[in-house]
Design a protein around this motif. Structure first.
Motif, PDB file in Angstrom:
ATOM      1  N   GLY A  73      -0.212  -8.193   2.648  1.00 38.51           N
ATOM      2  CA  GLY A  73      -0.438  -6.818   2.708  1.00 38.51           C
ATOM      3  C   GLY A  73       0.857  -5.942   2.508  1.00 38.51           C
ATOM      4  O   GLY A  73       0.901  -4.673   1.936  1.00 38.51           O
ATOM      5  N   ILE A  74       1.986  -6.297   3.107  1.00 41.58           N
ATOM      6  CA  ILE A  74       3.148  -5.635   3.085  1.00 41.58           C
ATOM      7  C   ILE A  74       3.711  -5.736   1.798  1.00 41.58           C
ATOM      8  O   ILE A  74       4.485  -4.530   1.336  1.00 41.58           O
ATOM      9  N   GLU A  75       3.637  -6.716   0.934  1.00 42.24           N
ATOM     10  CA  GLU A  75       4.105  -6.707  -0.341  1.00 42.24           C
ATOM     11  C   GLU A  75       3.308  -5.863  -1.202  1.00 42.24           C
ATOM     12  O   GLU A  75       3.738  -4.980  -2.075  1.00 42.24           O
ATOM     13  N   TRP A  76       1.908  -5.479  -0.752  1.00 42.66           N
ATOM     14  CA  TRP A  76       0.997  -4.690  -1.521  1.00 42.66           C
ATOM     15  C   TRP A  76       1.179  -3.216  -1.088  1.00 42.66           C
ATOM     16  O   TRP A  76       1.169  -2.059  -2.135  1.00 42.66           O
ATOM     17  N   ALA A  77       1.688  -2.828   0.100  1.00 41.91           N
ATOM     18  CA  ALA A  77       1.565  -1.374   0.492  1.00 41.91           C
ATOM     19  C   ALA A  77       2.759  -0.876   0.131  1.00 41.91           C
ATOM     20  O   ALA A  77       3.866  -1.207   0.076  1.00 41.91           O
ATOM     21  N   ASP A  78       2.610   0.772  -0.050  1.00 39.44           N
ATOM     22  CA  ASP A  78       3.576   1.706  -0.144  1.00 39.44           C
ATOM     23  C   ASP A  78       4.017   2.370   1.427  1.00 39.44           C
ATOM     24  O   ASP A  78       5.105   2.846   1.667  1.00 39.44           O
ATOM     25  N   LEU A  79       2.938   2.317   2.164  1.00 41.03           N
ATOM     26  CA  LEU A  79       3.268   2.882   3.624  1.00 41.03           C
ATOM     27  C   LEU A  79       2.533   1.789   4.482  1.00 41.03           C
ATOM     28  O   LEU A  79       1.049   1.608   4.193  1.00 41.03           O
ATOM     29  N   VAL A  80       2.787   1.586   5.798  1.00 38.78           N
ATOM     30  CA  VAL A  80       2.086   0.414   6.590  1.00 38.78           C
ATOM     31  C   VAL A  80       1.993   1.296   7.960  1.00 38.78           C
ATOM     32  O   VAL A  80       2.961   2.011   8.345  1.00 38.78           O
TER      33      VAL A  80
END
Length: 295
Positions: free
Chosen positions: A204-211
């Motif tokens: 998910g972190i690899e995919w996300a621009d903002l967490v």
């Protein structure tokens, strides 16, 4: 003039949100306004950021402000929420900001009195001003939300923040993802359009621009949703290794449970927007109050 309320972000149109953002920016730049009349803070659940930023906002706007906490209202004696609002109206209050442990739905029957209502969190339902805080804070730090990939991590099932912020982000074109224990992911995410569900927070972190990290809302747990907090942190928490892999910023609406949600050394790091959210809370709530009472 028609009495206005803010119970859910679904009450807001895009044009209204953009106007609220313009008010937010003006108040942040120092705009001064004065309102008259009485306001009440009816908080039947604990709060630091929401309660204080509303109280400061109301006092800065010149309103008489009264705080009613848990155990201090006749709702403890069985009076209904609706009758409580009727009594505030009879006493001449212009506005009630409320936080309650139950879901206020359906809520239309509460909107008939000559008094404005602002939802500061009702059970697992909505927290619209926090949603606006998250939206405007993201807009300050990203050139556009169109197709921005936003990942919510944690207790999605019980999160009124996800139900508010997620809806607003979606209205402005963002892509949504969620990650957490399978027991804490709602079975139906269709109201939010297409939502990606990640089993692995690292993916998910690899995919996300903002967490956006969310707290485990243990006060709402009716069963054991996780094996342990230690195991949860290792599997889903923002560790130093995951922090290094963030492509952009992270948020947390607070309160942060350190070494459960986030490593304690990272909460206020360079990639954190946590204190920006807190600071923006005052101006968002000023904007909402002014818009509802003045237009």
């Amino acid at each position: 003039m028609q009495v206005k309320h803010l119970i859910t972000v679904k009450d807001l149109r895009v044009e209204e949100i953009k106007y609220l953002q313009s008010l937010f920016n003006e108040f942040k730049r120092g705009r001064k306004e004065k309102l008259d009349g009485r306001s009440a803070l009816l908080f039947l659940e604990s709060s630091t950021r929401t309660r204080l930023s509303f109280e400061i906002a109301l006092r800065n706007l010149g309103m008489e402000t009264y705080y009613i906490g848990r155990g201090e209202s006749s709702m403890e004696k069985g009076e209904s929420f609706g009758d409580t609002i009727k009594n505030f109206s009879a006493l001449g209050f212009r506005l009630v900001v409320f936080r309650v442990p139950f879901v206020l739905y359906p809520y239309e029957s509460y909107l008939v009195e000559n008094i404005s209502l602002i939802n500061a969190g009702d059970g697992t339902h909505q927290h619209p001003t926090q949603g606006l805080i998250d939206l405007f804070t993201a807009m300050e730090h990203y050139p556009s939300l169109e197709n921005l990939k936003i990942l919510f991590v944690g207790d999605i099932l019980h999160s009124r923040v996800f139900r508010s912020s997620g809806e607003l982000f979606r209205m402005f074109g963002a892509q949504l993802g969620v990650c957490g224990p399978a027991t804490l992911i709602p079975s139906d995410l269709s109201p939010f359009g297409e939502v990606r569900v990640f089993d692995s927070v690292d993916e998910g972190i690899e995919w996300a621009d903002l967490v956006v990290y969310l707290r485990l809302q243990e006060e709402r747990f009716k069963e054991n949703y996780i094996s342990s907090k230690e195991a949860y942190f290792l599997q889903f928490g923002l560790t130093k290794e995951r922090y290094r892999k963030l492509k952009g910023y992270f948020m947390h609406p607070g309160p942060v449970n350190v070494y459960v949600d986030i490593d304690g050394e990272l909460v206020y790091g360079d990639k954190s927007l946590v204190l920006k959210q807190v600071q923006n809370g005052l101006y968002v709530r000023k904007a909402v109050v002014y818009y509802l009472l003045v237009g």
